[in-house]
Design a protein around this motif. Sequence first.
Motif, PDB file in Angstrom:
ATOM      1  N   ASN A  84       5.042  -9.667  11.324  1.00 20.80           N
ATOM      2  CA  ASN A  84       6.305  -9.299  10.674  1.00 20.80           C
ATOM      3  C   ASN A  84       6.090  -8.978   9.198  1.00 20.80           C
ATOM      4  N   LEU A  85       5.224  -9.748   8.551  1.00 19.37           N
ATOM      5  CA  LEU A  85       4.936  -9.480   7.142  1.00 19.37           C
ATOM      6  C   LEU A  85       4.240  -8.135   6.969  1.00 19.37           C
ATOM      7  N   GLU A  86       3.354  -7.778   7.891  1.00 22.36           N
ATOM      8  CA  GLU A  86       2.706  -6.468   7.830  1.00 22.36           C
ATOM      9  C   GLU A  86       3.734  -5.347   7.937  1.00 22.36           C
ATOM     10  N   GLU A  87       4.682  -5.497   8.859  1.00 23.86           N
ATOM     11  CA  GLU A  87       5.704  -4.469   9.041  1.00 23.86           C
ATOM     12  C   GLU A  87       6.633  -4.401   7.822  1.00 23.86           C
ATOM     13  N   ILE A  88       6.978  -5.556   7.273  1.00 27.77           N
ATOM     14  CA  ILE A  88       7.834  -5.579   6.076  1.00 27.77           C
ATOM     15  C   ILE A  88       7.120  -4.903   4.904  1.00 27.77           C
ATOM     16  N   ALA A  89       5.822  -5.189   4.743  1.00 29.81           N
ATOM     17  CA  ALA A  89       5.055  -4.548   3.666  1.00 29.81           C
ATOM     18  C   ALA A  89       5.025  -3.031   3.855  1.00 29.81           C
ATOM     19  N   ARG A  90       4.906  -2.580   5.102  1.00 29.34           N
ATOM     20  CA  ARG A  90       4.896  -1.129   5.375  1.00 29.34           C
ATOM     21  C   ARG A  90       6.238  -0.514   4.983  1.00 29.34           C
ATOM     22  N   LEU A  91       7.329  -1.187   5.361  1.00 27.65           N
ATOM     23  CA  LEU A  91       8.656  -0.670   5.027  1.00 27.65           C
ATOM     24  C   LEU A  91       8.908  -0.706   3.517  1.00 27.65           C
ATOM     25  N   GLN A  92       8.252  -1.619   2.817  1.00 26.18           N
ATOM     26  CA  GLN A  92       8.378  -1.681   1.362  1.00 26.18           C
ATOM     27  C   GLN A  92       7.547  -0.609   0.671  1.00 26.18           C
ATOM     28  N   GLY A  93       6.780   0.165   1.459  1.00 24.48           N
ATOM     29  CA  GLY A  93       5.997   1.265   0.897  1.00 24.48           C
ATOM     30  C   GLY A  93       4.716   0.835   0.231  1.00 24.48           C
ATOM     31  N   LEU A  94       4.153  -0.314   0.654  1.00 23.39           N
ATOM     32  CA  LEU A  94       2.931  -0.807   0.007  1.00 23.39           C
ATOM     33  C   LEU A  94       1.793   0.197   0.101  1.00 23.39           C
ATOM     34  N   ALA A  95       1.681   0.904   1.219  1.00 24.55           N
ATOM     35  CA  ALA A  95       0.565   1.828   1.421  1.00 24.55           C
ATOM     36  C   ALA A  95       0.805   3.205   0.809  1.00 24.55           C
ATOM     37  N   GLU A  96       1.966   3.430   0.197  1.00 21.37           N
ATOM     38  CA  GLU A  96       2.260   4.734  -0.403  1.00 21.37           C
ATOM     39  C   GLU A  96       1.374   4.964  -1.629  1.00 21.37           C
ATOM     40  N   PRO A  97       1.021   6.243  -1.892  1.00 21.97           N
ATOM     41  CA  PRO A  97       0.114   6.546  -3.017  1.00 21.97           C
ATOM     42  C   PRO A  97       0.601   6.012  -4.360  1.00 21.97           C
ATOM     43  N   GLN A  98       1.913   6.003  -4.592  1.00 16.31           N
ATOM     44  CA  GLN A  98       2.424   5.546  -5.882  1.00 16.31           C
ATOM     45  C   GLN A  98       2.187   4.055  -6.114  1.00 16.31           C
ATOM     46  N   ASN A  99       1.844   3.307  -5.063  1.00 17.14           N
ATOM     47  CA  ASN A  99       1.571   1.875  -5.189  1.00 17.14           C
ATOM     48  C   ASN A  99       0.085   1.544  -5.177  1.00 17.14           C
ATOM     49  N   ALA A 100      -0.756   2.555  -5.383  1.00 17.52           N
ATOM     50  CA  ALA A 100      -2.213   2.341  -5.321  1.00 17.52           C
ATOM     51  C   ALA A 100      -2.672   1.329  -6.368  1.00 17.52           C
ATOM     52  N   ALA A 101      -2.117   1.403  -7.593  1.00 17.07           N
ATOM     53  CA  ALA A 101      -2.520   0.464  -8.652  1.00 17.07           C
ATOM     54  C   ALA A 101      -2.100  -0.962  -8.293  1.00 17.07           C
ATOM     55  N   LEU A 102      -0.907  -1.111  -7.699  1.00 11.44           N
ATOM     56  CA  LEU A 102      -0.445  -2.439  -7.298  1.00 11.44           C
ATOM     57  C   LEU A 102      -1.320  -3.005  -6.189  1.00 11.44           C
ATOM     58  N   VAL A 103      -1.687  -2.171  -5.209  1.00  9.27           N
ATOM     59  CA  VAL A 103      -2.561  -2.628  -4.118  1.00  9.27           C
ATOM     60  C   VAL A 103      -3.904  -3.092  -4.677  1.00  9.27           C
ATOM     61  N   ALA A 104      -4.464  -2.307  -5.613  1.00  6.59           N
ATOM     62  CA  ALA A 104      -5.750  -2.688  -6.206  1.00  6.59           C
ATOM     63  C   ALA A 104      -5.630  -4.020  -6.947  1.00  6.59           C
ATOM     64  N   HIS A 105      -4.496  -4.238  -7.623  1.00  6.90           N
ATOM     65  CA  HIS A 105      -4.299  -5.483  -8.374  1.00  6.90           C
ATOM     66  C   HIS A 105      -4.168  -6.677  -7.424  1.00  6.90           C
ATOM     67  N   ILE A 106      -3.380  -6.519  -6.358  1.00  7.15           N
ATOM     68  CA  ILE A 106      -3.225  -7.603  -5.387  1.00  7.15           C
ATOM     69  C   ILE A 106      -4.560  -7.891  -4.711  1.00  7.15           C
ATOM     70  N   THR A 107      -5.336  -6.834  -4.460  1.00  8.55           N
ATOM     71  CA  THR A 107      -6.679  -7.020  -3.883  1.00  8.55           C
ATOM     72  C   THR A 107      -7.541  -7.881  -4.796  1.00  8.55           C
TER      73      THR A 107
END
Length: 627
Positions: A152-175
């Motif tokens: 469910n958390l994976e699906e919620i993250a997808r709907l929040q647009g985590l994988a969208e290009p504009q969130n690349a910096a945020l993904v790198a930071h969380i990583t």
Amino acid sequence: MRVWYNNVMEAHRYAADVFGSRIRIGRAPSNDIVLNSPFVADEALVLHRQGEQWELQALGLNGCEVNGARVAPGKRFKLLDNTSIQVFPFVLAFESAEQTRTSESQQRQALDRNMFELLHAMHVELLSVMDLGSANDPRVETDEYILSVERNLEEIARLQGLAEPQNAALVAHITGHAVRSRLVEELIHQAGETASATFQPEGTWSRLVSAVPAREDELRRLVAKIMKSLGLDGPGDLSRQMDVVEANFWSSWSAVAEQLFEEFRLYLALRHLKKQIKDIVFGYGPLEDLLRTPTVTEIMVISRDHIYIEKNGIVENSGRQFISDEVTQTIIERIVSKVGRRIDKSQPLVDARLTDGSRVNAVVAPIAVSGPCLTVRKFPLKRLSVDELVRIGSLTDTVAEFLRAAVIARRNILIAGGTGTGKTTLLNCLSDFIPDKERIVTIEDTAELQLHKEHVVRLETKKANAEGAGAYTIHDLVQNALRMRPDRVVVGECRGAEALDMLQAMNTGHDGSMTTLHANSAEDVILRLEVMVQSAADLPIDSIHRQIASAVDLVVQLTRMRDGSRRVTQVTELVGVEDVGGGIRTKDLFLLEQGEQCPRLCPTGRLPSFMGQLIDRNLIRLESFYR
């Protein structure tokens, strides 16, 4: 120094970190910074460092512009903050190393805020789509339930647009946070230290059911690579290693982050988000990792977005925060419920002891104005010994030997100091010197003492019940302890009326008793005792002084130094009552003196009045007293 540059014909901006005292800029590949354009000279600029000041010299035939003013070839120009340079078609800007660190720190703080906002949104959405239980819910023990939470958390993250290009910096930071968390876990494992059992996950919710083995292997290799780059790929002092991680992790991480595949970065980011949400739902939220880290000795939540910690005696902002006041309150309730306490508006203050001995104090509304507050004082699994206190410089061999002799000789000792100076730690250490055959009764508000003795009776105060009855104070317990045939009475801390009972116990055959109290010096100890005794009985000052002088033999003063270290700064004997004018005579036996390199606890040259008894019993040698 960092140099930012971009071609005015293009949208992309580049950054280069340069080192040394001479930096060349131009079109030729041999330059430190290459400006790839036919309009730029092979060597267009050169930067010279003169001490802390940078100077620019234009070399190209066309010169350059500095803050809009033209600089002719061969001319020099001092670089100031925010200086802008144009070498057509490029624009350059410069940052000092300090500015670069500040800029990167600000960027991380902004990304942290974005991450907390994402966690809050995911938590709220998860609550709306799932019937979540507590950590004690039987469903939490099943892989199927935990897997459903993670999916469910994976699906919620997808709907929040985590994988969208504009969130690349945020993904790198969380990583980066995911890798750092795994790195800290590995260091703790290598050191052979774990957090106390109280804060170990009691269920199976902490495991990652949706883990991909191949990705986990890749994560282990990545952590090993970063550990090697930080010089942490071997056994070492955990406190020092944690300092290295704190200071250098993000700079080391930035060197490898861009090399990771996008799918792997997204996997690690989701891994971290799942862990954080599960910590909130089933555990202690952002406190979970802090509670498991042995180098963190105290955690102080002053508001949902300000969590301070103490490490190596230094208090600092942890950078962590709760996602809301409601979550903060829920986790506080979860912590105090572990020891059978409750906290709400009708009972907004709780002082509790956890099963590992750690002390918890929680305050909520209406008393706490800025939101729920929590203070957790952790106690190490391995209790410090006197030898270790000597090793870290808290006291000297000579003082340790003298205090050992005083304890064996059944001298009454009072340990004084401010909050967090190590009074309980020293009391624990001195208790090691009590002969095993003696019966000890300990009395505490919140049981913290860890006496490694066989014949110990431990008493703890009890709060009143909902009807306001059934309370037992330290005053009550001290009175009861005297009926339990103790050889020694040890009171964790004297705060009020129990001081009179403690003095009477010391005066009525219970020699060798010990206690602690808050005071800034041996002289202040006497004043504090006066006030506490008068709160118990209306006695004249002369009578109180005689009680104190007859009961207390030694005062050991502890102080927290500016560097965060805790030291014994004074050992004083209470000699007796002055014949003229009243008052108590004191004799300083050891005092902290400021040396050329560091302060040192030195003998004053004055011997205690009971020195002859210690020598006769072969408890101490006279010559060792002056080492």
